[in-house]
Design a protein around this motif. Structure first.
Motif, short mmCIF file in Angstrom:
data_model
loop_
_atom_site.label_atom_id
_atom_site.label_comp_id
_atom_site.label_asym_id
_atom_site.label_seq_id
_atom_site.Cartn_x
_atom_site.Cartn_y
_atom_site.Cartn_z
N ALA A 1 -1.58 -13.01 9.11
CA ALA A 1 -0.25 -13.64 8.50
C ALA A 1 -0.64 -13.90 7.18
O ALA A 1 -1.45 -14.40 6.60
CB ALA A 1 0.08 -14.80 9.45
N TYR B 1 4.27 7.08 4.24
CA TYR B 1 4.98 7.43 5.35
C TYR B 1 6.19 8.39 4.74
O TYR B 1 6.72 8.12 3.70
CB TYR B 1 5.45 6.24 6.16
N ASP C 1 -3.21 -4.99 4.91
CA ASP C 1 -4.02 -4.52 5.96
C ASP C 1 -3.74 -5.06 7.56
O ASP C 1 -4.32 -4.94 8.42
CB ASP C 1 -5.19 -5.66 5.81
N GLY C 2 -2.67 -5.96 7.60
CA GLY C 2 -2.07 -6.09 8.77
C GLY C 2 -2.75 -6.82 9.87
O GLY C 2 -2.63 -7.02 11.05
N ASN C 3 -3.84 -7.58 8.88
CA ASN C 3 -4.75 -8.39 10.03
C ASN C 3 -4.39 -9.88 9.99
O ASN C 3 -5.06 -10.67 10.92
CB ASN C 3 -6.12 -7.88 9.72
N MET D 1 1.34 -9.78 5.04
CA MET D 1 1.95 -8.59 5.86
C MET D 1 2.16 -7.26 5.24
O MET D 1 2.31 -7.14 4.02
CB MET D 1 3.38 -9.16 5.97
N LEU D 2 2.67 -6.18 6.22
CA LEU D 2 2.61 -4.91 5.83
C LEU D 2 4.18 -4.73 5.11
O LEU D 2 5.15 -5.33 5.56
CB LEU D 2 2.54 -4.29 6.95
N TYR E 1 -5.14 -1.90 2.59
CA TYR E 1 -5.11 -0.17 2.66
C TYR E 1 -3.78 0.19 2.08
O TYR E 1 -2.73 -0.64 2.06
CB TYR E 1 -5.38 0.49 3.99
N TYR F 1 7.72 6.60 1.79
CA TYR F 1 7.31 5.11 1.38
C TYR F 1 5.93 4.88 1.45
O TYR F 1 5.19 5.54 1.88
CB TYR F 1 7.84 4.53 2.71
N LEU G 1 3.16 1.92 1.43
CA LEU G 1 2.81 0.81 2.40
C LEU G 1 1.54 0.14 2.06
O LEU G 1 0.46 0.85 2.09
CB LEU G 1 3.05 1.10 3.91
N PRO H 1 9.86 6.43 10.49
CA PRO H 1 8.87 6.98 9.49
C PRO H 1 7.64 7.61 10.34
O PRO H 1 7.49 7.50 11.45
CB PRO H 1 8.47 5.77 8.88
N PHE I 1 6.76 -2.52 3.04
CA PHE I 1 7.44 -1.11 2.71
C PHE I 1 8.04 -1.22 1.53
O PHE I 1 8.66 -2.42 1.30
CB PHE I 1 8.42 -0.55 3.67
N GLY I 2 7.95 -0.35 0.57
CA GLY I 2 8.72 -0.40 -0.75
C GLY I 2 10.16 0.21 -0.41
O GLY I 2 10.44 0.34 0.83
N GLY I 3 10.85 0.41 -1.74
CA GLY I 3 12.25 0.84 -1.52
C GLY I 3 12.34 2.19 -1.02
O GLY I 3 13.19 2.78 -0.68
N GLN J 1 -3.64 7.88 4.43
CA GLN J 1 -3.85 6.67 4.26
C GLN J 1 -5.19 6.50 3.39
O GLN J 1 -6.05 7.38 3.70
CB GLN J 1 -4.33 5.63 5.58
#
Lengths: 113, 112
Positions: B96, B36, B92-94, B99-100, B32, B87, B89, B44, B102-104, B49
């Motif tokens: 390992a 933020y 899917d965080g589901n 991973m989620l 996804y 930011y 992001l 944040p 964040f950009g700069g 989304q």
């Protein structure tokens, strides 16, 4: 509903000391995240819990950082021993489930001297 | 690992529409895209989304092309209070390994 609570808000320690941060997520949120945000950078995910199990801790410096989520609710993040480069804001966030929006706490600003 | 790239900063004036683009060339099928907003000394805050096409809510729109390799956050009629870091992001965080990330971030400055 109450937001994500974190404590302490600020902490100053000397290098090689230990420190612990506490996070209370929003009630009912299954997913909990700890991020490290260094000044001027975006948050970096340290560890993600789904209930009380770890989903991802690939960026957690495991030689000095540890985290646990008690009974799938509160969580603590510990650093032992701290280094100068650990100076950052430590953010806790929670979400209903893994791809839902994250709600962030106010963060703990850690200064290591 | 879906790395994201955003402009470092943008300037705008009150009342203008602002579009911030995020590149995520190796986005995965299950990922996804989430945006933020962050004010100084705060965590944040979720804006919007999406997964594909267009999503709109009361504060912003998110445009995602068919190939999903980029996304654009659109803020209509910005005000001074929209000055913040934004930011992108992706993840899917589901599991390992996905991973989620964040950009700069893009530092938006809204001028009167």
């Amino acid at each position: 509903e109450a937001g994500v609570a974190q404590s302490p808000r600020y902490k100053i320690i000397e290098k090689r000391q230990s420190v612990a941060f506490w996070c209370n997520p929003i009630s009912g949120h299954a997913t909990l995240y700890w991020y490290q945000q260094i000044l001027g950078q975006g948050p970096k995910l340290l560890i993600q819990f789904q209930n009380n199990g770890v989903v991802d801790d690939s960026q957690l410096p495991k030689d000095r950082f540890s985290a646990e989520r008690l009974k799938g609710v509160d969580s603590t993040l510990k650093i032992q021993p701290a280094k100068l480069e650990d100076s950052a804001v430590y953010l806790c966030a929670s979400s209903r489930d893994f791809h839902y929006e994250q709600y962030f706490g106010p963060g703990t600003r850690l200064t290591v001297t | 690992l879906a790395k994201t790239t955003q402009p470092i900063s943008m300037d705008s004036y009150e009342g203008q529409e602002v579009n911030i683009t995020c590149s995520h060339n190796n986005i995965a099928t299950n990922d996804y895209i989430t945006w933020y907003q962050q004010f100084p000394s705060q965590g944040p805050r979720f804006i919007i989304q999406g997964y594909k096409t267009k999503v709109t809510n009361e504060v912003a729109s998110l445009f995602i092309p068919a190939d999903r390799k980029s996304s654009t956050l659109s803020l209509p009629r910005v005000s001074l209070s929209d000055t913040a870091v934004y930011y992108c992001l992706v993840g899917d965080g589901n599991n390992a390994g996905n991973m989620l990330t964040f950009g700069g971030g893009t530092r938006l400055m809204v001028k009167p």
